[in-house]
Design an enzyme around this catalytic site. Structure first.
Site, PDB file in Angstrom:
ATOM      1  N   ALA A 136      -2.146  -0.666  -8.495  1.00  0.00           N
ATOM      2  CA  ALA A 136      -2.988  -1.747  -8.515  1.00  0.00           C
ATOM      3  C   ALA A 136      -4.413  -1.498  -8.413  1.00  0.00           C
ATOM      4  O   ALA A 136      -5.341  -2.184  -7.907  1.00  0.00           O
ATOM      5  CB  ALA A 136      -2.832  -2.699  -7.320  1.00  0.00           C
ATOM      6  N   ARG A 147      -4.671  -1.926 -12.725  1.00  0.00           N
ATOM      7  CA  ARG A 147      -3.345  -1.255 -12.890  1.00  0.00           C
ATOM      8  C   ARG A 147      -2.272  -1.990 -12.226  1.00  0.00           C
ATOM      9  O   ARG A 147      -2.596  -2.759 -11.443  1.00  0.00           O
ATOM     10  CB  ARG A 147      -3.373   0.150 -12.440  1.00  0.00           C
ATOM     11  CG  ARG A 147      -2.410   1.162 -12.664  1.00  0.00           C
ATOM     12  CD  ARG A 147      -2.052   2.193 -11.964  1.00  0.00           C
ATOM     13  NE  ARG A 147      -0.977   3.154 -12.005  1.00  0.00           N
ATOM     14  CZ  ARG A 147      -0.146   3.993 -11.070  1.00  0.00           C
ATOM     15  NH1 ARG A 147      -0.749   4.201  -9.932  1.00  0.00           N
ATOM     16  NH2 ARG A 147       0.718   4.363 -11.547  1.00  0.00           N
ATOM     17  N   HIS A 148      -1.049  -1.903 -13.201  1.00  0.00           N
ATOM     18  CA  HIS A 148      -0.156  -2.822 -12.365  1.00  0.00           C
ATOM     19  C   HIS A 148       0.391  -2.432 -11.041  1.00  0.00           C
ATOM     20  O   HIS A 148      -0.013  -1.173 -10.424  1.00  0.00           O
ATOM     21  CB  HIS A 148       1.547  -2.738 -13.175  1.00  0.00           C
ATOM     22  CG  HIS A 148       1.435  -0.796 -13.559  1.00  0.00           C
ATOM     23  ND1 HIS A 148       2.339  -0.254 -12.439  1.00  0.00           N
ATOM     24  CD2 HIS A 148       1.447   0.068 -14.282  1.00  0.00           C
ATOM     25  CE1 HIS A 148       2.353   0.886 -12.545  1.00  0.00           C
ATOM     26  NE2 HIS A 148       1.769   1.237 -13.815  1.00  0.00           N
ATOM     27  N   GLY A 149       0.896  -2.898 -10.159  1.00  0.00           N
ATOM     28  CA  GLY A 149       1.482  -2.673  -8.742  1.00  0.00           C
ATOM     29  C   GLY A 149       2.411  -1.908  -8.818  1.00  0.00           C
ATOM     30  O   GLY A 149       2.670  -1.175  -9.809  1.00  0.00           O
TER      31      GLY A 149
END
Ligand SMILES: *[C@@H]1O[C@H](CO)[C@@H](O)[C@H](O)[C@H]1NC(C)=O
Ligand SMILES: *[C@@H]1O[C@H](CO)[C@@H](O)[C@H](O)[C@H]1NC(C)=O
Ligand SMILES: *[C@@H]1O[C@H](CO)[C@@H](O)[C@H](O)[C@H]1NC(C)=O
Length: 460
Positions: free
Chosen positions: A392, A81-83
């Site tokens: 993340a 996953r994105h931060g």
């Protein structure tokens, strides 16, 4: 000099007031809100792995226990996953509204309330719209370094330079920036300045939920699909939380709507995730309140992305097959003595990409569904987005070749081993790849994205 003294003085007073107020144990970390472990998908990755608070690059290689010393890791797929990100513009509007209520209508006397009213400034703006923050850049840079320590023969300079590490991302700016940050973590680690590494943008894979008609029609754009969530939000547990907030602020109950409650919780969560501060907004909640709000969010994820509807997980069939096709390719290359052409695949997406896939694979499934009426009996549920999906969050699939055709697959969620549901204990720790494929046989033979996502599916 004067400025320095003033600042020092304010600092001193703040420390004292904070400690008296919270009755904290001197050993506790003052900067961590007591409710930080209930932030759902707005939680910090460090809350899931607290050892990282001391050393953000720490890894524990002994969590990986291949059955024999012969076993070699041959492929890693990391779905990440994105931060940490800014709030979306809708979140920001609600926070502004709540801030105005607190400025103009709250009459309480507590020091944290005074702090919000006189010192805290509303610094969130709508144009921040979900972008990656600096902490989010670091989330991915540090994760990249940890993965290179955890899997040194795969996430290596040689493999990166040789083109054996592939990057795929969702087109959303926060995901692209996370991907760039992950790559920067590696190139900085190995001081690579003479070469750049590509990434592919692929929304069919990383944002499948936007492209699955049946999911959009029946769940995402169907208000009645979330009726359990609406019922819980209108129910006694949530009402109690909103009343307690109104009491703490000394405002009329009708000023604190559900949206205002969410905004307050978001403010505490974002101030912590983005700036690492235990903000005065966190004083609006006690731990019991946080558990109720956590449940409301889990309930939503359950019905919108999780076990609530079959199509939620089936929308990820395309990602599921992508992963297994790659594992199969790596397995057959390794078996025939060839070099594995895609040693590492890093796929960056969303909580909404990970949760349907985790659900399809059967992880975190409790015996009962989450509903509006079973908050109390679900206290020990395994379906907890605070644990599963912090910023993340990552699902790692590691393929090992142990010689003699003995291939094994290890799964880790957020750098901790997880066992494939439905495999026996014996198989569970690092099962044979063959057994994993047997476990998911039906999905491997079916689970066709086009078919599942058609609006009028013919009966199976
Ligand atoms: C590393 O993991 C092993 C196995 O789970 C555990 O026994 C050990 O305590 C861990 N070490 C550290 C330093 O956390
Ligand atoms: C809240 O404050 C605003 C601005 O002072 C005022 O117009 C409004 O009437 C107040 N609302 C309540 C319910 O007190
Ligand atoms: C993200 O990427 C955009 C476009 O490349 C850039 O303008 C922005 O500064 C980046 N943000 C961060 C936090 O790296």
């Amino acid at each position: 000099m004067l400025t320095f003294l003033t600042k020092f003085h304010v600092f001193h007073v703040l420390i004292i007031s904070c400690c008296l107020l919270n009755h904290v144990n001197p050993e506790d970390n003052l900067d961590i809100p007591t409710i930080a472990k209930y932030f759902n998908t707005k939680g910090r990755y460090e809350e899931v792995n607290p050892y990282l608070i001391e050393d953000i690059l720490a890894v524990n290689r002994s969590i990986l226990q291949p059955p024999s010393a012969q076993c070699q890791e041959i492929h890693l797929t990391a779905i990440i996953r994105h931060g940490t990100r800014y709030p979306t513009s809708k979140n920001v509007k609600e926070m502004q509204q709540l801030h105005n209520i607190v400025l103009h209508n709250a009459t309480g006397e507590e020091s944290w309330l005074r702090e919000i009213q006189s010192q805290w400034t509303m610094w969130y703006t709508e144009d921040m719209d979900g972008r990656l923050v600096q902490k989010g850049v670091n989330d991915h840079r540090h994760l990249a370094v940890r993965l290179s320590k955890l899997f040194p023969s795969l996430v290596s300079e040689e493999k990166l330079r040789g083109g054996f590490i592939k990057f795929i991302t969702s087109s959303k700016h926060r995901c692209v920036n996370s991907t760039l940050s992950f790559k920067a973590g590696l190139t900085e680690l190995w001081a690579i300045t003479d070469k750049e590494f590509d990434h592919a943008v692929n929304d069919a894979l990383m944002r499948f939920f936007d492209q699955c008609t049946r999911f959009l029609q029946e769940v995402s754009n169907n208000p009645s699909a979330l009726s359990e969530v609406d019922k819980f939000r209108a129910g006694p547990e949530m009402r109690r939380v909103t009343e307690k907030i109104a009491d703490r602020l000394s405002v009329q109950y009708n000023l604190i709507t559900q949206d205002m409650t969410d905004a307050a919780f978001d403010l505490c969560a974002y101030e912590f995730a983005i700036k690492a501060v235990n903000s005065p907004w966190c004083q609006l909640f006690d731990e019991e309140d946080a558990k109720v709000i956590e449940y409301a969010s889990d309930l939503k994820e359950f019905w919108k992305r999780g076990y609530g509807y079959d199509i939620n997980s089936k929308s990820s069939c395309i990602l599921f097959h992508d992963v297994f096709n790659r594992l199969n390719k790596a397995a057959s290359e390794s078996k025939s003595g060839q070099q594995v052409t895609e040693a590492v695949t890093v796929q960056v997406g969303h909580a909404d990409s990970l949760l349907p896939l985790l659900t399809l694979l059967g992880f975190f499934k409790d015996s009962d569904a989450l509903t509006s009426t079973n908050y109390a009996t679900q206290a020990q549920r395994s379906f907890r987005t605070s644990h599963m999906l912090p910023y993340a969050a990552n699902l790692l699939l590691v393929l090992y070749d142990c010689g003699g055709g003995d291939l094994r697959l290890q799964a880790l969620l957020n750098e901790k081993p997880v066992t494939f549901p439905g495999l026996t204990e014996q198989q569970a720790s690092m099962p044979l790849y063959q057994d994993v494929k047997e476990r998911y046989k039906e999905l491997l033979q079916g689970c066709d994205f086009e078919t599942e996502c058609q609006l009028f599916k013919s009966p199976a």
